[in-house]
Design an enzyme around this catalytic site. Structure first.
Site, mmCIF file in Angstrom:
data_model
loop_
_atom_site.group_PDB
_atom_site.id
_atom_site.type_symbol
_atom_site.label_atom_id
_atom_site.label_comp_id
_atom_site.label_asym_id
_atom_site.label_seq_id
_atom_site.Cartn_x
_atom_site.Cartn_y
_atom_site.Cartn_z
ATOM 1 N N ILE A 107 0.844 -1.201 0.000
ATOM 2 C CA ILE A 107 0.000 0.000 0.000
ATOM 3 C C ILE A 107 0.879 1.251 0.000
ATOM 4 O O ILE A 107 0.418 2.350 0.271
ATOM 5 C CB ILE A 107 -0.901 -0.004 1.262
ATOM 6 C CG1 ILE A 107 -0.034 -0.149 2.539
ATOM 7 C CG2 ILE A 107 -1.915 -1.135 1.194
ATOM 8 C CD1 ILE A 107 -0.777 0.122 3.828
ATOM 9 N N HIS A 123 -4.494 -4.385 -2.660
ATOM 10 C CA HIS A 123 -4.888 -4.066 -1.276
ATOM 11 C C HIS A 123 -4.990 -2.551 -1.049
ATOM 12 O O HIS A 123 -4.910 -2.084 0.079
ATOM 13 C CB HIS A 123 -3.914 -4.702 -0.275
ATOM 14 C CG HIS A 123 -4.060 -6.191 -0.175
ATOM 15 N ND1 HIS A 123 -3.174 -6.998 0.492
ATOM 16 C CD2 HIS A 123 -5.012 -7.036 -0.672
ATOM 17 C CE1 HIS A 123 -3.560 -8.262 0.400
ATOM 18 N NE2 HIS A 123 -4.673 -8.313 -0.308
ATOM 19 N N CYS A 135 -20.521 8.220 5.819
ATOM 20 C CA CYS A 135 -21.265 8.778 4.679
ATOM 21 C C CYS A 135 -20.530 8.582 3.349
ATOM 22 O O CYS A 135 -20.994 9.024 2.312
ATOM 23 C CB CYS A 135 -21.563 10.257 4.895
ATOM 24 S SG CYS A 135 -20.120 11.336 4.774
ATOM 25 N N GLY A 195 8.883 -11.360 -1.994
ATOM 26 C CA GLY A 195 8.653 -10.774 -0.675
ATOM 27 C C GLY A 195 7.239 -10.924 -0.149
ATOM 28 O O GLY A 195 6.691 -9.983 0.407
ATOM 29 N N GLU A 223 12.325 -16.239 3.699
ATOM 30 C CA GLU A 223 11.943 -17.412 4.504
ATOM 31 C C GLU A 223 11.109 -18.337 3.622
ATOM 32 O O GLU A 223 10.486 -17.878 2.669
ATOM 33 C CB GLU A 223 11.074 -16.976 5.687
ATOM 34 C CG GLU A 223 11.846 -16.254 6.769
ATOM 35 C CD GLU A 223 10.951 -15.876 7.953
ATOM 36 O OE1 GLU A 223 9.713 -15.935 7.834
ATOM 37 O OE2 GLU A 223 11.538 -15.527 8.984
#
Ligand code: NAD
Length: 254
Positions: A107, A123, A135, A195, A223
């Site tokens: 983001i 996202h 509203c 990533g 990882e």
């Protein structure tokens, strides 16, 4: 360069040369080298903040203090961040005509800052308009950020809380961005995942969708991920190291 890595880079270059249409899927890991913490890495944000409380749209609607506590913690890093070699490498791959688009869960707007043009922000983005949860009035990011610096930002018209245009747990995904990504994936035969722990549904289904239509997948993540088994090449390394090496290898073949 380690022998294993040299071999994996060569295999990656071969996959690129055989491919007709390559797409990239990125996650928070591509931006950690720009100083923005990820969620699930070793020092990820979810180690300190419970996602069910802090990252949930129902909690935000009932009591915005939790969400805004987290937002204020990570906002300075996001707003001041600069692209890193991983972002620049992806922008260069697009310029070289080697990738069609970047589908990002991030983001932070860093792909665009690095020069990537065809980016799907599935996202949302902190740089989009903020929306009143009551509203639905939209406030430009430039107006909403100063409001957030003096408290929980509120709508000028109805007093409702403002929410940045980012997807929380329980939110639906921006339709235009998802449709654009799906169209790109339909035509693709190679995907680089960079990533991402691939834990967030439905975006984590995209690599399997590509494999199901006969495509191949390369994963670059420091990882292991639960989808390593479906990938043709897996790097357990930093994206800021591997992505520039892919650019370097491809340029030698031009
Ligand atoms: P994640 O936190 O679930 O996974 C990130 C993965 O990247 C981890 O496995 C981590 O080990 C790995 N990683 C960290 N630094 C790396 C590096 N330099 N090189 C290679 N791997 C590295 O992130 P996700 O999969 O994107 O999903 C979580 C959600 O987090 C997304 O929806 C995203 O919107 C949001 N998020 C975005 C940002 C951002 O915009 N920069 C930051 C935090 C979270």
């Amino acid at each position: 360069m380690k022998y294993g890595m040299t071999k994996k880079i060569s295999s990656t270059i071969e996959l690129f040369l055989d491919a007709n249409s390559v797409v990239v899927l990125t996650g928070a890991g591509v931006s950690t080298e720009s100083g923005i913490p990820d969620f699930r890495g070793k020092t990820g944000i979810w180690k300190e903040f419970n996602p069910i409380v802090y990252g949930n749209v129902t909690t935000l609607q009932n009591d915005p203090r939790f969400f805004w506590e987290l937002a204020k913690k990570i906002a300075p890093a996001i707003l001041s961040a600069k692209p890193n070699p991983g972002h620049y490498a992806l922008a260069e791959l697009e310029k070289l005509g080697k990738i069609k688009c970047v589908i990002t869960q991030n983001i932070d707007g860093l792909h665009q800052k690095a020069g990537s043009i065809n980016v799907f922000e599935v996202h949302g983005s902190v740089f989009n308009d903020f929306i009143c949860v009551k509203c639905s009035t939209a406030f430009p990011y430039e107006e909403a950020i100063p409001k957030a610096s003096i408290g929980i930002p509120k709508c000028d018209l109805c007093g409702g809380f403002l929410k940045p245009d980012v997807v929380l747990f329980g939110d639906s995904l921006p339709e235009d961005q998802i449709c654009g990504s799906q169209e790109a994936i339909k035509k693709a035969d190679l995907m680089i995942v960079a990533g991402s722990a691939l834990e967030v549904f439905p975006v984590n289904q995209l690599p399997q969708i590509l494999v199901n239509q006969g495509g191949k997948v390369i994963i670059v993540n420091d990882e292991p991920t639960w989808l390593d088994g479906i990938a043709d090449v897996v790097f357990h390394e930093k994206t800021g190291i591997i992505l520039p090496k892919i650019v370097e290898g491809l340029k030698k073949k031009l």
